[in-house]
Write an enzyme that holds these catalytic residues in place. Structure first.
Site, PDB file in Angstrom:
ATOM      1  N   LEU A  32       3.977   2.338  44.628  1.00 59.27           N
ATOM      2  CA  LEU A  32       5.218   1.847  45.249  1.00 59.27           C
ATOM      3  C   LEU A  32       4.922   0.588  46.062  1.00 59.27           C
ATOM      4  O   LEU A  32       4.183   0.637  47.048  1.00 59.27           O
ATOM      5  CB  LEU A  32       5.814   2.918  46.160  1.00 59.27           C
ATOM      6  CG  LEU A  32       6.082   4.272  45.500  1.00 59.27           C
ATOM      7  CD1 LEU A  32       6.733   5.222  46.503  1.00 59.27           C
ATOM      8  CD2 LEU A  32       6.948   4.104  44.262  1.00 59.27           C
ATOM      9  N   ARG A  39       7.455  -4.728  59.696  1.00 61.16           N
ATOM     10  CA  ARG A  39       6.646  -4.692  60.923  1.00 61.16           C
ATOM     11  C   ARG A  39       5.367  -5.542  60.834  1.00 61.16           C
ATOM     12  O   ARG A  39       4.699  -5.764  61.841  1.00 61.16           O
ATOM     13  CB  ARG A  39       6.288  -3.235  61.254  1.00 61.16           C
ATOM     14  CG  ARG A  39       7.456  -2.475  61.875  1.00 61.16           C
ATOM     15  CD  ARG A  39       7.219  -0.981  61.911  1.00 61.16           C
ATOM     16  NE  ARG A  39       7.363  -0.373  60.594  1.00 61.16           N
ATOM     17  CZ  ARG A  39       7.107   0.911  60.331  1.00 61.16           C
ATOM     18  NH1 ARG A  39       6.679   1.706  61.296  1.00 61.16           N
ATOM     19  NH2 ARG A  39       7.280   1.394  59.115  1.00 61.16           N
ATOM     20  N   LYS A  46       3.825  -7.048  52.527  1.00 57.00           N
ATOM     21  CA  LYS A  46       2.817  -6.172  53.136  1.00 57.00           C
ATOM     22  C   LYS A  46       1.679  -5.812  52.185  1.00 57.00           C
ATOM     23  O   LYS A  46       0.507  -5.898  52.565  1.00 57.00           O
ATOM     24  CB  LYS A  46       3.483  -4.897  53.660  1.00 57.00           C
ATOM     25  CG  LYS A  46       2.472  -3.906  54.236  1.00 57.00           C
ATOM     26  CD  LYS A  46       3.101  -2.847  55.102  1.00 57.00           C
ATOM     27  CE  LYS A  46       3.760  -1.767  54.292  1.00 57.00           C
ATOM     28  NZ  LYS A  46       4.212  -0.657  55.158  1.00 57.00           N
ATOM     29  N   GLY A 155       1.845   1.786  48.194  1.00 61.23           N
ATOM     30  CA  GLY A 155       0.895   0.689  48.028  1.00 61.23           C
ATOM     31  C   GLY A 155       0.244   0.228  49.308  1.00 61.23           C
ATOM     32  O   GLY A 155      -0.466  -0.773  49.325  1.00 61.23           O
ATOM     33  N   GLU A 209      11.928  13.515  57.195  1.00 61.50           N
ATOM     34  CA  GLU A 209      11.624  12.201  57.763  1.00 61.50           C
ATOM     35  C   GLU A 209      11.805  12.234  59.275  1.00 61.50           C
ATOM     36  O   GLU A 209      12.672  12.948  59.789  1.00 61.50           O
ATOM     37  CB  GLU A 209      12.538  11.140  57.139  1.00 61.50           C
ATOM     38  CG  GLU A 209      12.244  10.875  55.671  1.00 61.50           C
ATOM     39  CD  GLU A 209      10.789  10.552  55.419  1.00 61.50           C
ATOM     40  OE1 GLU A 209      10.299   9.536  55.955  1.00 61.50           O
ATOM     41  OE2 GLU A 209      10.118  11.325  54.702  1.00 61.50           O
TER      42      GLU A 209
HETATM   43  C1  UD1 Z   1       7.344   7.234  53.642  1.00 59.45           C
HETATM   44  C2  UD1 Z   1       7.706   8.675  53.409  1.00 59.45           C
HETATM   45  C3  UD1 Z   1       7.221   9.506  54.588  1.00 59.45           C
HETATM   46  C4  UD1 Z   1       5.737   9.326  54.775  1.00 59.45           C
HETATM   47  C5  UD1 Z   1       5.389   7.841  54.908  1.00 59.45           C
HETATM   48  C6  UD1 Z   1       3.909   7.657  54.887  1.00 59.45           C
HETATM   49  C7  UD1 Z   1       9.781   8.801  52.122  1.00 59.45           C
HETATM   50  C8  UD1 Z   1      11.239   9.039  52.206  1.00 59.45           C
HETATM   51  N1  UD1 Z   1       9.126   8.830  53.282  1.00 59.45           N
HETATM   52  O1  UD1 Z   1       8.054   6.779  54.751  1.00 59.45           O
HETATM   53  O2  UD1 Z   1       7.510  10.879  54.367  1.00 59.45           O
HETATM   54  O3  UD1 Z   1       5.272  10.024  55.895  1.00 59.45           O
HETATM   55  O4  UD1 Z   1       5.924   7.104  53.804  1.00 59.45           O
HETATM   56  O5  UD1 Z   1       3.580   6.316  55.143  1.00 59.45           O
HETATM   57  O6  UD1 Z   1       9.263   8.634  51.060  1.00 59.45           O
HETATM   58  N2  UD1 Z   1       8.982   1.508  48.846  1.00 59.45           N
HETATM   59  C9  UD1 Z   1       9.524   1.090  47.650  1.00 59.45           C
HETATM   60  N3  UD1 Z   1      10.878   1.035  47.536  1.00 59.45           N
HETATM   61  C10 UD1 Z   1      11.705   1.381  48.523  1.00 59.45           C
HETATM   62  C11 UD1 Z   1      11.150   1.834  49.745  1.00 59.45           C
HETATM   63  C12 UD1 Z   1       9.771   1.886  49.866  1.00 59.45           C
HETATM   64  O7  UD1 Z   1       8.790   0.752  46.725  1.00 59.45           O
HETATM   65  O8  UD1 Z   1      12.912   1.305  48.343  1.00 59.45           O
HETATM   66  C13 UD1 Z   1       7.527   1.557  48.975  1.00 59.45           C
HETATM   67  C14 UD1 Z   1       7.007   0.666  50.076  1.00 59.45           C
HETATM   68  O9  UD1 Z   1       6.694  -0.620  49.581  1.00 59.45           O
HETATM   69  C15 UD1 Z   1       5.772   1.409  50.532  1.00 59.45           C
HETATM   70  C16 UD1 Z   1       6.095   2.862  50.255  1.00 59.45           C
HETATM   71  O10 UD1 Z   1       7.152   2.863  49.333  1.00 59.45           O
HETATM   72  O11 UD1 Z   1       4.637   1.045  49.781  1.00 59.45           O
HETATM   73  C17 UD1 Z   1       6.501   3.608  51.509  1.00 59.45           C
HETATM   74  O12 UD1 Z   1       7.615   2.956  52.059  1.00 59.45           O
HETATM   75  P1  UD1 Z   1       7.859   2.944  53.602  1.00 59.45           P
HETATM   76  O13 UD1 Z   1       9.106   2.201  53.879  1.00 59.45           O
HETATM   77  O14 UD1 Z   1       6.638   2.520  54.309  1.00 59.45           O
HETATM   78  O15 UD1 Z   1       8.144   4.493  53.847  1.00 59.45           O
HETATM   79  P2  UD1 Z   1       8.122   5.232  55.210  1.00 59.45           P
HETATM   80  O16 UD1 Z   1       9.422   5.064  55.893  1.00 59.45           O
HETATM   81  O17 UD1 Z   1       6.891   4.883  55.952  1.00 59.45           O
HETATM   82 CA    CA Z   2       4.997   3.518  55.594  1.00 57.12          CA
END
Ligand code: UD1
Ligand code: CA
Length: 565
Positions: A32, A39, A46, A155, A209
C-alpha cells in the site's frame, strides 16, 4: 575489476536469500503506497523517503520479494508518477495499481485485488502456467481470479523483512487461518488500530482505529502493524461488503475481519516482541529513529558475519552494501549504495564510499569516493577524492589531497600527493610527481592524458591533454607537457632560472635578509658581482641539459624526491 570472494563470503549477512522454505508461494503481495504521508511535511511522498540507502517502498518490495510471490502489486495515488516509477525501477515485473478517489486501506486493497484478478484471468486466457494462482474449474470458475494467500503490507514499515513476513505466512498456513495479522505491543499506542481479542480463544474479533475507539479500547496496547495475510477468497468477499461508516469516512481494510469471522473463518494475530520491526514511519522523527535502528541491525549482522566494526555508533552501512569476512570498518565510515568490500580491506576512519568496489587488503583512509574501483592491496588517502570512473589497479596508490575522475591508474602505479588526475590512463608501475594536473578541459571539450608504464613524471607537471607520455619516459619537474613524450625520452619544458647576485643587499638594504646574506657571503663579497654569477649559472646549466633534475617519487615513495623540486 575486483575478484569475487572465494567462498561466497559476500551476500552473507543482510537478507538476500529467499525466506521461504517450501511454503506454498503466496499468490500476491500487495504493497500500500497511495497515501500522502502528510505528517512528513514533504514534497516527496512518504514511501520514497529513504533509510539505509533504500526508500521505504524499496524496503517493502525487497521484503515482499523474499516470499517469492507470484505477483507483487503496488497501490499508488498520491504523486502517482513518482511512486509508480520508483516501484518499477525496484521490480519491473511489479503490477502498479491506481487507487481511485475513494479513500482508505480497504479501497486500496480492493483496487489491487481487482487488478490482480484481471491479470490472473489474462494469464489463464493466454494459456500461461498459473499453478496455485487461479482456480481452474469446480466451484470457483475463472470468475474468481486470484487464489491462495494474499499478503498485504503498508509501504511505510521499513524494518519489516522477509523473515518476519515468512513467519507470518507460516503461521497463517499452519493454523489454517482466513486472516493472520502481525501485531505488537507498544507503550504508547496512540494513533494505531487496536487489536480486540476474544476472551479465551485469543482470536481477533476486531481492529478498532484510534479515532473510532472507546476510552476502554484505547487502553489496549496491542496494535495492528498493517501487515496481514488473507485468504484471497475471504478477502474478495469481505472487500465487496465494506462501507465507510467510521470516524474518518474511509474504507477500512481492517473491517474485513468482521466478515471473515462471520463466514466462519479464523482470524488470528501473530504478536511480535520486536516493536521496531513492525513500526510504521509517519514523521521524520520516526524516520531517523528507525534509520538508526536499521543501521544498528545491519552492523550487527555484519559483525556476526566476521566484519570488525570498531565504532558502530559512527559507522553507517546501507542495506545493499556487501562486505567480506575480515573487513575492518574504522570510526566515521559510511558505506552507501552498491559498495562492496573484499576480505582484509580496511576502510576509514572518516570515509564515505558510494557504489565503490574495494579489493582485498586495500586500505582507504579519510576518503570520499563514488563509482570507483580500488584494486587488491591498493592504498587510498588520507584526504582523497575519488570521483566516478576511477579505477585503481592492484597495489596502486592514490595519496593525499588527490582528486581523480575517469582515471585508470594501473597496477603498482602511484599518484601520491596533491594532484588532479581526470580523463587519464596511466599504465603500470608508473609514478606521477607531486602537484601534477591533467589539464583535461579546454572550456568546451574534455581530453585524455595517457601515461605509459614505468614512467616517472616530475613534480608540478601540467599534462595539457590530449597528450601522451610513453612507456619508461621521464618528465622534468615543473614542466608543462603540451606535446607527446616518446617512450624512454625526457620531456622538459620550463623557463630557465636566473640568479641576480647581490640583489637583496642592494635593493633591500638594512633588512634581516640583507644582513643574513652579508654574513653568508662574507664582507665585501657579492656587491660588485652583479650579473657575473648569473652568467656563470647559465653557462653551467646549458652544459648540463643532459642531466636536468627529474624528481619523481621513487617506488618507495620517499618524500624528499618530490620536495626537492
Ligand atoms: C493503518 C491501519 C491501522 C494500523 C496502522 C499501522 C487501517 C484502517 N488502519 O492506519 O489499524 O494500526 O495503519 O501503521 O488500515 N494507504 C493507501 N490508500 C489509502 C490509505 C492508505 O494506499 O487510501 C496506504 C498508505 O500509503 C500507507 C498505508 O496504507 O502505506 C497505511 O496508511 P495510513 O494512512 O498510514 O494508515 P493509518 O491511519 O496509520
Ligand atoms: Ca500509518
Amino acid at each position: 575489476m575486483v575478484p569475487t570472494a572465494p567462498q561466497g563470503d559476500l551476500h552473507a549477512a543482510h537478507g538476500s536469500t529467499p525466506a521461504t522454505h517450501g511454503m506454498p508461494r503466496p499468490a500476491a503481495v500487495v504493497v500500500l503506497a497511495a497515501g500522502q504521508g502528510t505528517r512528513m511535511r514533504s514534497a516527496t511522498p512518504k514511501v520514497l523517503h529513504a533509510l539505509g540507502g533504500r526508500s521505504m517502498l524499496g524496503h517493502a518490495m525487497t521484503a515482499a520479494r523474499e516470499l517469492d510471490p507470484v505477483h507483487v502489486a503496488v497501490v499508488v495515488r498520491h504523486e502517482r508518477e513518482r511512486v509508480a516509477a520508483a516501484a518499477l525501477e525496484i521490480d519491473e515485473a511489479a503490477l502498479v495499481v491506481d487507487q481511485d478517489e475513494i479513500p482508505g486501506t480497504g479501497r486500496a486493497v480492493q483496487c489491487a485485488l481487482d487488478a490482480l484478478d484481471a491479470r490472473a484471468h489474462a494469464a489463464v486466457a493466454a494459456g500461461l502456467d498459473t499453478t496455485a494462482v487461479v482456480h481452474d474449474g469446480g466451484e470457483h470458475p475463472l470468475g474468481d481470479g486470484l487464489d491462495g494467500a494474499v499478503v498485504v503490507l503498508a509501504g511505510d514499515i521499513p524494518l519489516l523483512d522477509g523473515a518476519a513476513l515468512a513467519e507470518l505466512l507460516d503461521a497463517h498456513h499452519a493454523d489454517g487461518n482466513a486472516v493472520t495479522i502481525l501485531t505488537t505491543e507498544l507503550e504508547d499506542a496512540t494513533g494505531y488500530g487496536r487489536i480486540v481479542r476474544e476472551q479465551g480463544t485469543g482470536d481477533v474479533v476486531a481492529i478498532v482505529e484510534h479515532a473510532d475507539a472507546t476510552a476502554e479500547q484505547r487502553e489496549i496496547r496491542e496494535i495492528n502493524s498493517s501487515v496481514y495475510v488473507f485468504d484471497a477468497a475471504v478477502l474478495r468477499r469481505g472487500l465487496g461488503g465494506l462501507g465507510s461508516d467510521n470516524a474518518q469516512g474511509e474504507v477500512y481494510l481492517t473491517d474485513v475481519i468482521a466478515s471473515a469471522r462471520a463466514e466462519g473463518g479464523s482470524v488470528r494475530a501473530l504478536l511480535s516482541d520486536d516493536p521496531m520491526l513492525v513500526e510504521g514511519v509517519n514523521d521524520r522523527l520516526a524516520l531517523a529513529t528507525l534509520g538508526a535502528e536499521l543501521n544498528r541491525r545491519i552492523l550487527a549482522d555484519w559483525m556476526r558475519a566476521g566484519v570488525t566494526v570498531v565504532d558502530p555508533g559512527t559507522t553507517w552501512v546501507d542495506a545493499d552494501v556487501e562486505l567480506a569476512q575480515d573487513v575492518t570498518l574504522l570510526p566515521g565510515t559510511q558505506l552507501h549504495g552498491a559498495t562492496r568490500v573484499e576480505s582484509g580491506a580496511t576502510i576509514g576512519p572518516d570515509t564515505t564510499l558510494t557504489d565503490v568496489e574495494v579489493g582485498p587488503d586495500a586500505t582507504v583512509v579519510r576518503t570520499h569516493g563514488s563509482l570507483a574501483v580500488i584494486g587488491e592491496g591498493a592504498s587510498v588517502g588520507p584526504f582523497a577524492y575519488l570521483r566516478p570512473g576511477t579505477v585503481l589497479g592492484a597495489r596502486g596508490k592514490i595519496g593525499t589531497f588527490v582528486e581523480t575522475k575517469n582515471a585508470e591508474i594501473g597496477a603498482g602505479s602511484k599518484v601520491p600527493h596533491l594532484s588532479y588526475i581526470g580523463d587519464a590512463t596511466i599504465g603500470e608501475q608508473s609514478n606521477v610527481g607531486a602537484a601534477s594536473v591533467t589539464v583535461n578541459y579546454d572550456g568546451v571539450h574534455k581530453h585524455r592524458t595517457v601515461i605509459g608504464s614505468h614512467a616517472r613524471t616530475g613534480a608540478d607537471n601540467m599534462f595539457v591533454a590530449p597528450v601522451a607520455v610513453g612507456d619508461g619516459a621521464y618528465t622534468g619537474a615543473g614542466s608543462i607537457i603540451t606535446r607527446d613524450v616518446p617512450a624512454g625520452a625526457l620531456g622538459v619544458s620550463r623557463s630557465q632560472q636566473t640568479n641576480v647576485d647581490g640583489w637583496v643587499e642592494r635593493r633591500r638594504p638594512g633588512t634581516a635578509a640583507a644582513e643574513a646574506a652579508a654574513r653568508a657571503n662574507g664582507a665585501g663579497e657579492g656587491s660588485d658581482a652583479l650579473g657575473a654569477q648569473a652568467q656563470r649559472e647559465l653557462a653551467e646549466h646549458n652544459a648540463l641539459t643532459g642531466a636536468v633534475p627529474v624528481v619523481p617519487d621513487d617506488d618507495a615513495g620517499s618524500p624528499e624526491s618530490s620536495e626537492s623540486a
